[in-house]
Design a protein around this motif. Structure first.
Motif, PDB file in Angstrom:
ATOM      1  N   LEU A 194       0.790  -1.201   0.132  1.00  0.00           N
ATOM      2  CA  LEU A 194      -0.136   0.150  -0.037  1.00  0.00           C
ATOM      3  C   LEU A 194       0.833   1.087  -0.128  1.00  0.00           C
ATOM      4  O   LEU A 194       0.456   2.325  -0.678  1.00  0.00           O
ATOM      5  CB  LEU A 194      -1.016   0.043   1.319  1.00  0.00           C
ATOM      6  CG  LEU A 194      -1.734   1.152   1.404  1.00  0.00           C
ATOM      7  CD1 LEU A 194      -2.668   1.288   0.187  1.00  0.00           C
ATOM      8  CD2 LEU A 194      -2.706   0.991   2.614  1.00  0.00           C
ATOM      9  N   CYS A 195       1.928   1.261   0.881  1.00  0.00           N
ATOM     10  CA  CYS A 195       2.944   2.216   0.850  1.00  0.00           C
ATOM     11  C   CYS A 195       3.469   2.568  -0.492  1.00  0.00           C
ATOM     12  O   CYS A 195       3.662   3.779  -1.071  1.00  0.00           O
ATOM     13  CB  CYS A 195       3.726   1.960   2.015  1.00  0.00           C
ATOM     14  SG  CYS A 195       5.269   3.109   1.689  1.00  0.00           S
ATOM     15  N   ASP A 196       4.056   1.436  -1.121  1.00  0.00           N
ATOM     16  CA  ASP A 196       4.603   1.619  -2.504  1.00  0.00           C
ATOM     17  C   ASP A 196       3.593   2.155  -3.646  1.00  0.00           C
ATOM     18  O   ASP A 196       3.710   3.049  -4.368  1.00  0.00           O
ATOM     19  CB  ASP A 196       5.044   0.348  -2.826  1.00  0.00           C
ATOM     20  CG  ASP A 196       6.322   0.045  -2.097  1.00  0.00           C
ATOM     21  OD1 ASP A 196       6.825   0.670  -1.459  1.00  0.00           O
ATOM     22  OD2 ASP A 196       6.621  -1.319  -2.308  1.00  0.00           O
ATOM     23  N   GLY A 197       2.264   1.840  -3.419  1.00  0.00           N
ATOM     24  CA  GLY A 197       1.174   2.346  -4.197  1.00  0.00           C
ATOM     25  C   GLY A 197       0.968   3.706  -4.251  1.00  0.00           C
ATOM     26  O   GLY A 197       0.679   4.388  -5.019  1.00  0.00           O
ATOM     27  N   LEU A 198       0.814   4.100  -2.958  1.00  0.00           N
ATOM     28  CA  LEU A 198       0.425   5.493  -2.747  1.00  0.00           C
ATOM     29  C   LEU A 198       1.517   6.504  -2.893  1.00  0.00           C
ATOM     30  O   LEU A 198       1.365   7.515  -3.343  1.00  0.00           O
ATOM     31  CB  LEU A 198       0.209   5.675  -1.182  1.00  0.00           C
ATOM     32  CG  LEU A 198      -1.146   5.068  -0.859  1.00  0.00           C
ATOM     33  CD1 LEU A 198      -1.125   4.852   0.838  1.00  0.00           C
ATOM     34  CD2 LEU A 198      -2.301   5.915  -1.125  1.00  0.00           C
ATOM     35  N   PHE A 199       2.905   5.868  -2.813  1.00  0.00           N
ATOM     36  CA  PHE A 199       3.928   6.673  -3.301  1.00  0.00           C
ATOM     37  C   PHE A 199       4.091   7.025  -4.635  1.00  0.00           C
ATOM     38  O   PHE A 199       4.391   8.124  -5.063  1.00  0.00           O
ATOM     39  CB  PHE A 199       5.181   5.934  -2.994  1.00  0.00           C
ATOM     40  CG  PHE A 199       6.583   7.003  -2.924  1.00  0.00           C
ATOM     41  CD1 PHE A 199       6.824   7.947  -2.159  1.00  0.00           C
ATOM     42  CD2 PHE A 199       7.229   6.661  -4.134  1.00  0.00           C
ATOM     43  CE1 PHE A 199       8.082   8.801  -2.556  1.00  0.00           C
ATOM     44  CE2 PHE A 199       8.351   7.403  -4.470  1.00  0.00           C
ATOM     45  CZ  PHE A 199       8.685   8.484  -3.562  1.00  0.00           C
ATOM     46  N   VAL A 200       3.419   6.075  -5.406  1.00  0.00           N
ATOM     47  CA  VAL A 200       3.663   6.056  -6.984  1.00  0.00           C
ATOM     48  C   VAL A 200       2.540   6.999  -7.161  1.00  0.00           C
ATOM     49  O   VAL A 200       2.678   7.882  -8.055  1.00  0.00           O
ATOM     50  CB  VAL A 200       3.170   4.606  -7.631  1.00  0.00           C
ATOM     51  CG1 VAL A 200       3.053   4.851  -9.229  1.00  0.00           C
ATOM     52  CG2 VAL A 200       4.415   3.871  -7.482  1.00  0.00           C
ATOM     53  N   VAL A 201       1.259   6.983  -6.746  1.00  0.00           N
ATOM     54  CA  VAL A 201       0.441   7.930  -6.728  1.00  0.00           C
ATOM     55  C   VAL A 201       0.683   9.328  -6.387  1.00  0.00           C
ATOM     56  O   VAL A 201       0.446  10.410  -6.967  1.00  0.00           O
ATOM     57  CB  VAL A 201      -0.968   7.579  -5.936  1.00  0.00           C
ATOM     58  CG1 VAL A 201      -2.278   8.780  -6.219  1.00  0.00           C
ATOM     59  CG2 VAL A 201      -1.552   6.064  -6.341  1.00  0.00           C
ATOM     60  N   PHE A 202       1.498   9.542  -5.381  1.00  0.00           N
ATOM     61  CA  PHE A 202       2.091  10.704  -4.890  1.00  0.00           C
ATOM     62  C   PHE A 202       2.938  11.393  -5.947  1.00  0.00           C
ATOM     63  O   PHE A 202       2.855  12.352  -6.240  1.00  0.00           O
ATOM     64  CB  PHE A 202       2.572  10.746  -3.572  1.00  0.00           C
ATOM     65  CG  PHE A 202       3.843  11.794  -3.217  1.00  0.00           C
ATOM     66  CD1 PHE A 202       3.330  13.077  -3.064  1.00  0.00           C
ATOM     67  CD2 PHE A 202       5.114  11.605  -3.240  1.00  0.00           C
ATOM     68  CE1 PHE A 202       4.222  13.945  -2.852  1.00  0.00           C
ATOM     69  CE2 PHE A 202       5.975  12.484  -3.150  1.00  0.00           C
ATOM     70  CZ  PHE A 202       5.694  13.814  -2.847  1.00  0.00           C
ATOM     71  N   SER A 203       3.751  10.436  -6.469  1.00  0.00           N
ATOM     72  CA  SER A 203       4.609  11.119  -7.582  1.00  0.00           C
ATOM     73  C   SER A 203       4.142  11.668  -8.946  1.00  0.00           C
ATOM     74  O   SER A 203       4.676  12.431  -9.126  1.00  0.00           O
ATOM     75  CB  SER A 203       5.902   9.857  -7.873  1.00  0.00           C
ATOM     76  OG  SER A 203       6.388   9.433  -6.824  1.00  0.00           O
ATOM     77  N   ILE A 204       3.124  10.786  -9.173  1.00  0.00           N
ATOM     78  CA  ILE A 204       2.269  11.002 -10.487  1.00  0.00           C
ATOM     79  C   ILE A 204       1.574  12.443 -10.191  1.00  0.00           C
ATOM     80  O   ILE A 204       1.755  13.385 -11.002  1.00  0.00           O
ATOM     81  CB  ILE A 204       1.495  10.317 -10.980  1.00  0.00           C
ATOM     82  CG1 ILE A 204       2.191   8.954 -11.430  1.00  0.00           C
ATOM     83  CG2 ILE A 204       0.414  10.529 -12.042  1.00  0.00           C
ATOM     84  CD1 ILE A 204       1.292   7.468 -11.729  1.00  0.00           C
ATOM     85  N   SER A 205       0.740  12.496  -9.043  1.00  0.00           N
ATOM     86  CA  SER A 205       0.071  13.811  -8.838  1.00  0.00           C
ATOM     87  C   SER A 205       1.239  14.875  -8.524  1.00  0.00           C
ATOM     88  O   SER A 205       0.960  16.019  -8.675  1.00  0.00           O
ATOM     89  CB  SER A 205      -0.632  13.645  -7.298  1.00  0.00           C
ATOM     90  OG  SER A 205       0.274  13.191  -6.373  1.00  0.00           O
TER      91      SER A 205
END
Length: 313
Positions: A194-205
């Motif tokens: 979940l942490c990795d997925g949210l970090f990817v979303v954070f990077s894109i946003s």
């Protein structure tokens, strides 16, 4: 602001930490020593000359003194539970203010916009002052510049009736920080995927809000369109100068975020923040080697590293 933070932290965040089994933990305590404690209060990381002097004075090995300072520094650092509570407070703040500002974005000079400005201004003042009492990190200067620029931007945009631009600037910052704090919460709770997925979303946003929307819509409008409508005036130069300072910081931070993302792709998980709160014996060795040389520290890491405390943008 402080009262609501305290309530949210102890009435919501701490019970959530208990449910997720994130314990406060008891740090290892350094051996009581008046001489070392006196020096620690003035300098948390003594240099080579001071270490050698202490070694002769106390008849201790240099490595033992280094170990004492490492344990003493870790003793003052916040626990995982404290970091979880702080991240939950920031996550709540960013989410609520983002939704609140979006809902009142199209109304000028409304009481709701005034409330939004006051909340954001108080929040950034608290971030700036907390830097001086928290553990000092490698990116202290750059975060101080960011907080000062943001505080001045918020103040001048309201004073010069540039509420639409000011609200948009705060919105694009809060939008990506929601996912950053959510990723930190997942990291503290040990939900790595979940942490990795949210970090990817954070990077894109982060990329779309701060490297696309911010420069090509907001900065362009304030820099060029306002020039055509009202022409340059004293506050115009200051306002646009600070917007460009923020954009420069965005570029630097996105470079650092990209480094973390690349490491995550090859290593399978988000890498540890260079500014991590807990020092290990290897950190001590690196610090010793640093003191013996004249090399400067390599580079700081932005708060996108998930084990660091931080802040914010």
């Amino acid at each position: 602001m402080s009262y609501s933070k305290l309530n949210q932290k102890w009435l919501v965040a701490k019970p959530c930490a208990h449910i997720l089994q994130i314990e406060a933990g008891v740090p290892r305590r350094a051996q009581p020593n008046a001489v070392l404690e006196r020096l620690y209060q003035s300098k948390m990381c003594p240099d080579t000359r001071q270490l050698e002097g202490l070694s002769k004075q106390l008849d201790w090995d240099v490595r033992k003194i280094q170990r004492w300072f490492r344990i003493r520094r870790n003793q003052d650092r916040p626990s995982m539970q404290q970091k979880f509570c702080e991240s939950m407070w920031r996550f709540t703040f960013y989410l609520v203010t983002f939704l609140y500002s979006i809902s009142h974005l199209w109304v000028s000079l409304s009481p709701e916009q005034y409330n939004h400005y006051v909340a954001e201004l108080a929040f950034y003042w608290s971030l700036m002052f907390s830097q001086f009492i928290d553990i000092k990190r490698k990116d202290f200067i750059i975060m101080l510049v960011h907080h000062l620029a943001t505080i001045i931007l918020i103040t001048f945009s309201y004073a010069n009736n540039m509420l639409r631009a000011g609200t948009l600037v705060m919105c694009v910052h809060d939008a990506s920080d929601i996912f950053l704090e959510a990723a930190k919460l997942a990291n503290y709770a040990k939900y790595q995927r979940l942490c990795d997925g949210l970090f990817v979303v954070f990077s894109i946003s982060f990329f779309f809000t701060r490297l696309v929307i911010f420069p090509f819509w907001i900065v362009y409008s304030v820099l060029f369109e306002s020039w055509e409508i009202a022409g340059p005036y004293q506050a115009w130069w200051l306002f646009n100068g600070l917007l460009l300072v923020l954009q420069t910081l965005h570029i630097i931070w996105f470079y650092l975020i990209t480094r973390i993302a690349i490491k995550a792709i090859f290593k399978g998980k988000v890498s540890k923040d260079d500014r991590s709160d807990i020092e290990s014996s290897s950190d001590e060795e690196n610090h010793s080697n640093f003191n013996k040389s004249t090399l400067k520290p390599k580079d700081f890491n932005h708060s996108s590293g998930l084990n660091g405390e931080t802040h914010d943008h």
